[in-house]
Design a protein around this motif. Structure first.
Motif, PDB file in Angstrom:
ATOM      1  N   PHE A  52      26.511  35.083  43.088  1.00 43.89           N
ATOM      2  CA  PHE A  52      27.061  35.630  44.320  1.00 43.89           C
ATOM      3  C   PHE A  52      27.560  34.478  45.183  1.00 43.89           C
ATOM      4  N   THR A  53      28.725  34.661  45.811  1.00 36.95           N
ATOM      5  CA  THR A  53      29.313  33.646  46.674  1.00 36.95           C
ATOM      6  C   THR A  53      29.917  34.344  47.887  1.00 36.95           C
ATOM      7  N   PRO A  54      29.750  33.775  49.080  1.00 38.80           N
ATOM      8  CA  PRO A  54      30.416  34.380  50.242  1.00 38.80           C
ATOM      9  C   PRO A  54      31.935  34.406  50.025  1.00 38.80           C
ATOM     10  N   PHE A  55      32.541  35.548  50.276  1.00 40.22           N
ATOM     11  CA  PHE A  55      33.981  35.711  50.093  1.00 40.22           C
ATOM     12  C   PHE A  55      34.772  34.700  50.922  1.00 40.22           C
ATOM     13  N   GLU A  56      34.341  34.475  52.160  1.00 42.02           N
ATOM     14  CA  GLU A  56      35.073  33.553  53.034  1.00 42.02           C
ATOM     15  C   GLU A  56      35.082  32.128  52.503  1.00 42.02           C
ATOM     16  N   LEU A  65      39.886  33.604  43.562  1.00 40.04           N
ATOM     17  CA  LEU A  65      38.724  34.327  43.071  1.00 40.04           C
ATOM     18  C   LEU A  65      38.716  34.268  41.553  1.00 40.04           C
ATOM     19  N   PRO A  66      37.530  34.246  40.958  1.00 44.36           N
ATOM     20  CA  PRO A  66      37.477  34.290  39.492  1.00 44.36           C
ATOM     21  C   PRO A  66      38.071  35.612  39.000  1.00 44.36           C
ATOM     22  N   ASP A  89      33.316  40.563  34.963  1.00 46.42           N
ATOM     23  CA  ASP A  89      33.686  41.413  36.086  1.00 46.42           C
ATOM     24  C   ASP A  89      33.551  40.630  37.385  1.00 46.42           C
ATOM     25  N   VAL A  90      34.391  40.948  38.348  1.00 43.83           N
ATOM     26  CA  VAL A  90      34.334  40.353  39.676  1.00 43.83           C
ATOM     27  C   VAL A  90      34.481  41.491  40.679  1.00 43.83           C
ATOM     28  N   ILE A  91      33.498  41.600  41.577  1.00 44.21           N
ATOM     29  CA  ILE A  91      33.498  42.663  42.577  1.00 44.21           C
ATOM     30  C   ILE A  91      33.294  42.032  43.951  1.00 44.21           C
ATOM     31  N   VAL A  92      34.091  42.446  44.923  1.00 46.88           N
ATOM     32  CA  VAL A  92      33.914  41.997  46.309  1.00 46.88           C
ATOM     33  C   VAL A  92      33.311  43.176  47.071  1.00 46.88           C
ATOM     34  N   LEU A  93      32.169  42.934  47.719  1.00 51.02           N
ATOM     35  CA  LEU A  93      31.474  43.984  48.441  1.00 51.02           C
ATOM     36  C   LEU A  93      30.666  43.387  49.593  1.00 51.02           C
ATOM     37  N   PRO A  94      30.298  44.202  50.585  1.00 50.58           N
ATOM     38  CA  PRO A  94      29.447  43.689  51.652  1.00 50.58           C
ATOM     39  C   PRO A  94      28.075  43.301  51.106  1.00 50.58           C
ATOM     40  N   ASP A 137      27.024  42.555  56.875  1.00 52.08           N
ATOM     41  CA  ASP A 137      28.316  43.209  56.646  1.00 52.08           C
ATOM     42  C   ASP A 137      29.355  42.287  55.999  1.00 52.08           C
ATOM     43  N   SER A 138      29.043  41.006  55.913  1.00 56.49           N
ATOM     44  CA  SER A 138      29.993  40.037  55.336  1.00 56.49           C
ATOM     45  C   SER A 138      30.222  40.322  53.857  1.00 56.49           C
ATOM     46  N   LYS A 139      31.451  40.070  53.426  1.00 54.06           N
ATOM     47  CA  LYS A 139      31.802  40.292  52.018  1.00 54.06           C
ATOM     48  C   LYS A 139      31.269  39.163  51.146  1.00 54.06           C
ATOM     49  N   VAL A 140      30.872  39.554  49.943  1.00 53.89           N
ATOM     50  CA  VAL A 140      30.323  38.647  48.945  1.00 53.89           C
ATOM     51  C   VAL A 140      31.061  38.895  47.631  1.00 53.89           C
ATOM     52  N   VAL A 141      31.267  37.830  46.866  1.00 57.57           N
ATOM     53  CA  VAL A 141      31.878  37.951  45.542  1.00 57.57           C
ATOM     54  C   VAL A 141      30.756  37.971  44.511  1.00 57.57           C
TER      55      VAL A 141
END
Length: 150
Positions: A52-56, A65-66, A89-94, A137-141
């Protein structure tokens, strides 16, 4: 052995061609929680198959993004190749929407509460280093991968 030599050894031993893959380079896990070396060991054992990595962080560091199908050579902190993984798979979610089913695939924690606490602390540290705020609420990869060579 260099990463390039390791990659060529993999191709030679499997009969694969470099055209069969999207080779994206080397990957070294940072020392956090379970140290980077221990994380790489968990990957080698097939116990860790996500991160998991912070989207920002991707945006601030101007990194792409991978993507599904990319392969990486996992290295130790001394840049010694240890294994090769392929992204499934790569998913961006809170952060708050991450499930235990997702989190336990990191192979590092025994329960969801422990994982959430440790991972939230890591995300906040990463945010502080990169200059952004992190909240539930921050997005995570979420990056899911599997071991293809060791």
């Amino acid at each position: 052995m260099t990463a390039n030599q390791y990659w060529n050894e993999y191709l030679s031993s499997t009969g694969k061609s470099s055209q069969d893959y999207v080779f994206s380079g080397e990957l070294c896990f940072e020392d956090r929680g379970v140290t980077g070396t221990q994380q790489a060991f968990l990957i080698q054992q097939g116990k860790k198959c996500c991160c998991f990595t912070p989207f920002e962080s991707f945006q601030i560091n101007m990194e792409m993004l991978p993507i599904t199908g990319e392969v990486y050579i996992v290295e130790d902190k001394n840049e010694n190749p240890l294994c090769i993984i392929e992204v499934d798979d790569v998913i961006v979610l809170p952060f708050k929407d991450i499930t235990w089913e997702m989190a336990k695939q990191e192979g590092e924690d025994l329960d969801f509460a422990q994982w959430k606490e440790r991972q939230f602390e890591y995300m906040k540290e990463e945010a502080d280093l990169c200059g952004f705020d992190f909240s539930p609420d921050s997005k995570v990869v979420f990056e899911h991968f599997h071991l293809i060579y060791k």
